[in-house]
Motif scaffolding. Structure first.
Motif, PDB file in Angstrom:
ATOM      1  N   LYS A 117       0.804  -1.231   0.000  1.00  0.00           N
ATOM      2  CA  LYS A 117       0.000   0.000   0.000  1.00  0.00           C
ATOM      3  C   LYS A 117       0.838   1.283   0.000  1.00  0.00           C
ATOM      4  CE  LYS A 117      -4.118  -2.161   1.970  1.00  0.00           C
ATOM      5  NZ  LYS A 117      -4.759  -2.259   0.657  1.00  0.00           N
ATOM      6  N   VAL A 118       1.818   1.349  -0.882  1.00  0.00           N
ATOM      7  CA  VAL A 118       2.551   2.593  -1.081  1.00  0.00           C
ATOM      8  C   VAL A 118       1.567   3.636  -1.602  1.00  0.00           C
ATOM      9  CG1 VAL A 118       4.442   3.731  -2.296  1.00  0.00           C
ATOM     10  CG2 VAL A 118       4.634   1.307  -1.665  1.00  0.00           C
ATOM     11  N   PRO A 119       1.462   4.802  -0.972  1.00  0.00           N
ATOM     12  CA  PRO A 119       0.486   5.811  -1.415  1.00  0.00           C
ATOM     13  C   PRO A 119       0.939   6.488  -2.713  1.00  0.00           C
ATOM     14  CG  PRO A 119       1.838   6.696   0.363  1.00  0.00           C
ATOM     15  CD  PRO A 119       2.245   5.259   0.203  1.00  0.00           C
ATOM     16  N   ILE A 120       0.225   6.240  -3.798  1.00  0.00           N
ATOM     17  CA  ILE A 120       0.550   6.830  -5.088  1.00  0.00           C
ATOM     18  C   ILE A 120      -0.466   7.932  -5.400  1.00  0.00           C
ATOM     19  CG2 ILE A 120       0.948   6.400  -7.539  1.00  0.00           C
ATOM     20  CD1 ILE A 120       2.904   4.953  -5.671  1.00  0.00           C
ATOM     21  N   CYS A 121       0.026   9.080  -5.840  1.00  0.00           N
ATOM     22  CA  CYS A 121      -0.844  10.224  -6.107  1.00  0.00           C
ATOM     23  C   CYS A 121      -1.903   9.876  -7.158  1.00  0.00           C
ATOM     24  CB  CYS A 121      -0.038  11.415  -6.596  1.00  0.00           C
ATOM     25  SG  CYS A 121       1.109  12.089  -5.369  1.00  0.00           S
ATOM     26  N   ASP A 126      -3.965   8.374 -12.655  1.00  0.00           N
ATOM     27  CA  ASP A 126      -4.868   8.753 -13.749  1.00  0.00           C
ATOM     28  C   ASP A 126      -4.096   9.001 -15.046  1.00  0.00           C
ATOM     29  OD1 ASP A 126      -6.930   8.586 -11.921  1.00  0.00           O
ATOM     30  OD2 ASP A 126      -7.018  10.756 -11.555  1.00  0.00           O
ATOM     31  N   GLN A 127      -2.940   9.648 -14.950  1.00  0.00           N
ATOM     32  CA  GLN A 127      -2.111   9.900 -16.134  1.00  0.00           C
ATOM     33  C   GLN A 127      -1.583   8.588 -16.718  1.00  0.00           C
ATOM     34  OE1 GLN A 127       0.835  12.592 -14.570  1.00  0.00           O
ATOM     35  NE2 GLN A 127      -0.703  14.145 -14.094  1.00  0.00           N
ATOM     36  N   TRP A 128      -1.190   7.682 -15.840  1.00  0.00           N
ATOM     37  CA  TRP A 128      -0.713   6.364 -16.266  1.00  0.00           C
ATOM     38  C   TRP A 128      -1.825   5.630 -17.022  1.00  0.00           C
ATOM     39  CZ3 TRP A 128       1.359   2.282 -12.175  1.00  0.00           C
ATOM     40  CH2 TRP A 128       1.820   1.149 -12.851  1.00  0.00           C
ATOM     41  N   PHE A 129      -3.023   5.652 -16.450  1.00  0.00           N
ATOM     42  CA  PHE A 129      -4.155   4.991 -17.097  1.00  0.00           C
ATOM     43  C   PHE A 129      -4.453   5.620 -18.451  1.00  0.00           C
ATOM     44  CE2 PHE A 129      -8.720   4.774 -17.985  1.00  0.00           C
ATOM     45  CZ  PHE A 129      -8.909   3.401 -18.012  1.00  0.00           C
ATOM     46  N   GLU A 130      -4.423   6.934 -18.524  1.00  0.00           N
ATOM     47  CA  GLU A 130      -4.730   7.632 -19.774  1.00  0.00           C
ATOM     48  C   GLU A 130      -3.732   7.244 -20.869  1.00  0.00           C
ATOM     49  OE1 GLU A 130      -6.953   9.958 -22.275  1.00  0.00           O
ATOM     50  OE2 GLU A 130      -7.412   9.365 -20.203  1.00  0.00           O
ATOM     51  N   ALA A 131      -2.462   7.071 -20.493  1.00  0.00           N
ATOM     52  CA  ALA A 131      -1.430   6.705 -21.469  1.00  0.00           C
ATOM     53  C   ALA A 131      -1.580   5.265 -21.961  1.00  0.00           C
ATOM     54  CB  ALA A 131      -0.042   6.899 -20.858  1.00  0.00           C
ATOM     55  N   CYS A 132      -2.223   4.418 -21.165  1.00  0.00           N
ATOM     56  CA  CYS A 132      -2.280   2.980 -21.488  1.00  0.00           C
ATOM     57  C   CYS A 132      -3.691   2.449 -21.714  1.00  0.00           C
ATOM     58  CB  CYS A 132      -1.641   2.178 -20.341  1.00  0.00           C
ATOM     59  SG  CYS A 132       0.103   2.506 -20.026  1.00  0.00           S
ATOM     60  N   LYS A 133      -4.704   3.283 -21.651  1.00  0.00           N
ATOM     61  CA  LYS A 133      -6.087   2.795 -21.593  1.00  0.00           C
ATOM     62  C   LYS A 133      -6.492   1.903 -22.759  1.00  0.00           C
ATOM     63  CE  LYS A 133      -8.018   7.043 -23.620  1.00  0.00           C
ATOM     64  NZ  LYS A 133      -8.932   8.185 -23.363  1.00  0.00           N
ATOM     65  N   ASP A 134      -5.901   2.103 -23.939  1.00  0.00           N
ATOM     66  CA  ASP A 134      -6.281   1.299 -25.106  1.00  0.00           C
ATOM     67  C   ASP A 134      -5.303   0.153 -25.383  1.00  0.00           C
ATOM     68  OD1 ASP A 134      -8.529   2.925 -25.650  1.00  0.00           O
ATOM     69  OD2 ASP A 134      -7.262   4.392 -26.672  1.00  0.00           O
ATOM     70  N   VAL A 135      -4.291   0.021 -24.551  1.00  0.00           N
ATOM     71  CA  VAL A 135      -3.293  -1.035 -24.722  1.00  0.00           C
ATOM     72  C   VAL A 135      -3.867  -2.362 -24.224  1.00  0.00           C
ATOM     73  CG1 VAL A 135      -1.002  -1.844 -24.013  1.00  0.00           C
ATOM     74  CG2 VAL A 135      -1.379   0.585 -24.538  1.00  0.00           C
ATOM     75  N   ARG A 136      -3.576  -3.436 -24.935  1.00  0.00           N
ATOM     76  CA  ARG A 136      -4.090  -4.757 -24.577  1.00  0.00           C
ATOM     77  C   ARG A 136      -3.061  -5.538 -23.769  1.00  0.00           C
ATOM     78  NH1 ARG A 136      -8.095  -7.069 -27.585  1.00  0.00           N
ATOM     79  NH2 ARG A 136      -6.917  -8.960 -28.061  1.00  0.00           N
ATOM     80  N   LEU A 137      -3.525  -6.241 -22.770  1.00  0.00           N
ATOM     81  CA  LEU A 137      -2.694  -7.108 -21.944  1.00  0.00           C
ATOM     82  C   LEU A 137      -3.501  -8.337 -21.559  1.00  0.00           C
ATOM     83  CD1 LEU A 137      -2.474  -5.555 -18.370  1.00  0.00           C
ATOM     84  CD2 LEU A 137      -3.727  -4.449 -20.179  1.00  0.00           C
ATOM     85  N   CYS A 138      -2.842  -9.329 -21.005  1.00  0.00           N
ATOM     86  CA  CYS A 138      -3.510 -10.617 -20.793  1.00  0.00           C
ATOM     87  C   CYS A 138      -3.794 -10.934 -19.333  1.00  0.00           C
ATOM     88  CB  CYS A 138      -2.678 -11.745 -21.416  1.00  0.00           C
ATOM     89  SG  CYS A 138      -1.007 -11.904 -20.722  1.00  0.00           S
ATOM     90  N   ALA A 139      -3.531  -9.992 -18.426  1.00  0.00           N
ATOM     91  CA  ALA A 139      -3.790 -10.251 -17.011  1.00  0.00           C
ATOM     92  C   ALA A 139      -4.055  -8.943 -16.288  1.00  0.00           C
ATOM     93  CB  ALA A 139      -2.607 -10.974 -16.367  1.00  0.00           C
ATOM     94  N   ALA A 140      -4.923  -8.983 -15.298  1.00  0.00           N
ATOM     95  CA  ALA A 140      -5.206  -7.795 -14.494  1.00  0.00           C
ATOM     96  C   ALA A 140      -4.190  -7.674 -13.361  1.00  0.00           C
ATOM     97  CB  ALA A 140      -6.624  -7.860 -13.933  1.00  0.00           C
ATOM     98  N   VAL A 187      -4.202   7.499  -3.766  1.00  0.00           N
ATOM     99  CA  VAL A 187      -4.373   8.490  -2.693  1.00  0.00           C
ATOM    100  C   VAL A 187      -4.544   9.880  -3.294  1.00  0.00           C
ATOM    101  CG1 VAL A 187      -3.225   9.580  -0.722  1.00  0.00           C
ATOM    102  CG2 VAL A 187      -3.039   7.119  -1.048  1.00  0.00           C
ATOM    103  N   ALA A 188      -5.463  10.655  -2.734  1.00  0.00           N
ATOM    104  CA  ALA A 188      -5.708  12.010  -3.219  1.00  0.00           C
ATOM    105  C   ALA A 188      -4.439  12.852  -3.174  1.00  0.00           C
ATOM    106  CB  ALA A 188      -6.801  12.672  -2.378  1.00  0.00           C
ATOM    107  N   ASP A 189      -4.287  13.732  -4.154  1.00  0.00           N
ATOM    108  CA  ASP A 189      -3.069  14.526  -4.269  1.00  0.00           C
ATOM    109  C   ASP A 189      -2.837  15.461  -3.084  1.00  0.00           C
ATOM    110  OD1 ASP A 189      -3.004  13.302  -6.723  1.00  0.00           O
ATOM    111  OD2 ASP A 189      -2.507  15.109  -7.836  1.00  0.00           O
ATOM    112  N   ASN A 190      -3.899  15.821  -2.381  1.00  0.00           N
ATOM    113  CA  ASN A 190      -3.724  16.729  -1.238  1.00  0.00           C
ATOM    114  C   ASN A 190      -3.295  16.001   0.035  1.00  0.00           C
ATOM    115  OD1 ASN A 190      -6.099  15.413  -0.634  1.00  0.00           O
ATOM    116  ND2 ASN A 190      -7.338  17.254  -0.405  1.00  0.00           N
ATOM    117  N   GLN A 191      -3.053  14.707  -0.086  1.00  0.00           N
ATOM    118  CA  GLN A 191      -2.492  13.933   1.020  1.00  0.00           C
ATOM    119  C   GLN A 191      -1.038  13.586   0.671  1.00  0.00           C
ATOM    120  OE1 GLN A 191      -5.020  10.581   2.104  1.00  0.00           O
ATOM    121  NE2 GLN A 191      -6.845  11.677   1.449  1.00  0.00           N
ATOM    122  N   ASN A 192      -0.326  13.005   1.624  1.00  0.00           N
ATOM    123  CA  ASN A 192       1.051  12.592   1.332  1.00  0.00           C
ATOM    124  C   ASN A 192       1.017  11.427   0.351  1.00  0.00           C
ATOM    125  OD1 ASN A 192       2.499  14.422   2.854  1.00  0.00           O
ATOM    126  ND2 ASN A 192       2.400  13.182   4.718  1.00  0.00           N
TER     127      ASN A 192
END
Length: 234
Positions: A117-121, A126-140, A187-192
């Motif tokens: 549970k490393v807190p990621i902004c 969201d930016q990571w998802f936007e860059a990869c949203k249409d990319v296909r992969l074989c596992a969640a 984690v929300a950006d206004n938190q650590n």
């Protein structure tokens, strides 16, 4: 007087422990025992941000820059087709973050080489998802849904059904909290919170400092109560 002396000892011990916890390498197969400068990491490579302080040696950084996790773990990202550069940059950044970032100590997992549970902004996820949203992969879940071929040593998906990031994760929160199991937390950006790509000084240092500070004073309060209780019992 005795109480004062014991409290001083508690504070000194905890401050030392806080310093140690702020800078710790994950106990993985390619991690250094402790973070240090890595002048041989190329500034313009995938892990270039970690040249001033790193948990990975330069050869690990070079391997990630060339082929992501393929050289290190025989783990292939492209079983469902070519990964576009915009998406691959984020996948490499996650690898660099895990292998090289020196501020992951407070979030070491229960087992060697794991995180918890490393807190990621949120904006980063969201930016990571936007860059990869249409990319296909074989596992969640890339921890549980891959298995190692005992002959070749190559990791491959347990199921061969290719779907897009959108189908597997829906959004940035799903991506960060599913892909690597319990390793990361949205984690929300206004938190650590931490990021995996940055320029200049590592901003994750401040996040780790805050986390260890809180843990330190929680421990201080507990030990203070133990000392006071023991004195009243004596």
């Amino acid at each position: 007087m005795r109480l004062l002396a014991e409290l001083v000892v508690v504070v000194v011990v905890l401050r030392h422990a806080q310093g140690d916890a702020s800078l710790q390498c994950v106990s993985g197969p390619f991690h250094k025992p402790s973070p240090s400068k890595e002048v041989d990491i190329g500034a313009n490579t995938a892990c270039g941000e970690y040249v001033s302080l790193s948990c990975c040696p330069a050869n690990v950084s070079d391997a990630i820059d060339r082929q992501g996790d393929r050289e290190l773990y025989n783990f292939h990202w492209d079983d469902c087709g070519t990964i576009p550069d915009a998406c691959e940059q984020y996948l490499k950044a996650e690898s660099c973050f895990f292998e090289c970032d020196p501020y992951l100590g407070p979030w070491k997992g229960k087992w060697d080489g794991t995180l918890n549970k490393v807190p990621i902004c949120a904006s980063y996820c969201d930016q990571w998802f936007e860059a990869c949203k249409d990319v296909r992969l074989c596992a969640a879940n890339w921890i549980t849904d891959f298995e190692k071929n005992s002959t070749t040593g190559r990791y491959h998906c347990i199921n061969d059904t290719c779907q897009t990031f959108t189908q597997f994760y829906q959004n940035g929160k799903g991506l960060c909290e599913i892909m690597w199991g319990d390793s990361f937390q949205y984690v929300a950006d206004n938190q650590n919170c931490m990021v995996m790509k940055f320029e200049g000084d590592n901003p994750n240092a401040e996040v780790t400092s805050g986390a260890t500070h809180i843990a330190c004073w929680q421990s201080s309060l507990f030990l203070l109560l133990v000392v006071v209780y023991s004195l009243f019992q004596s």
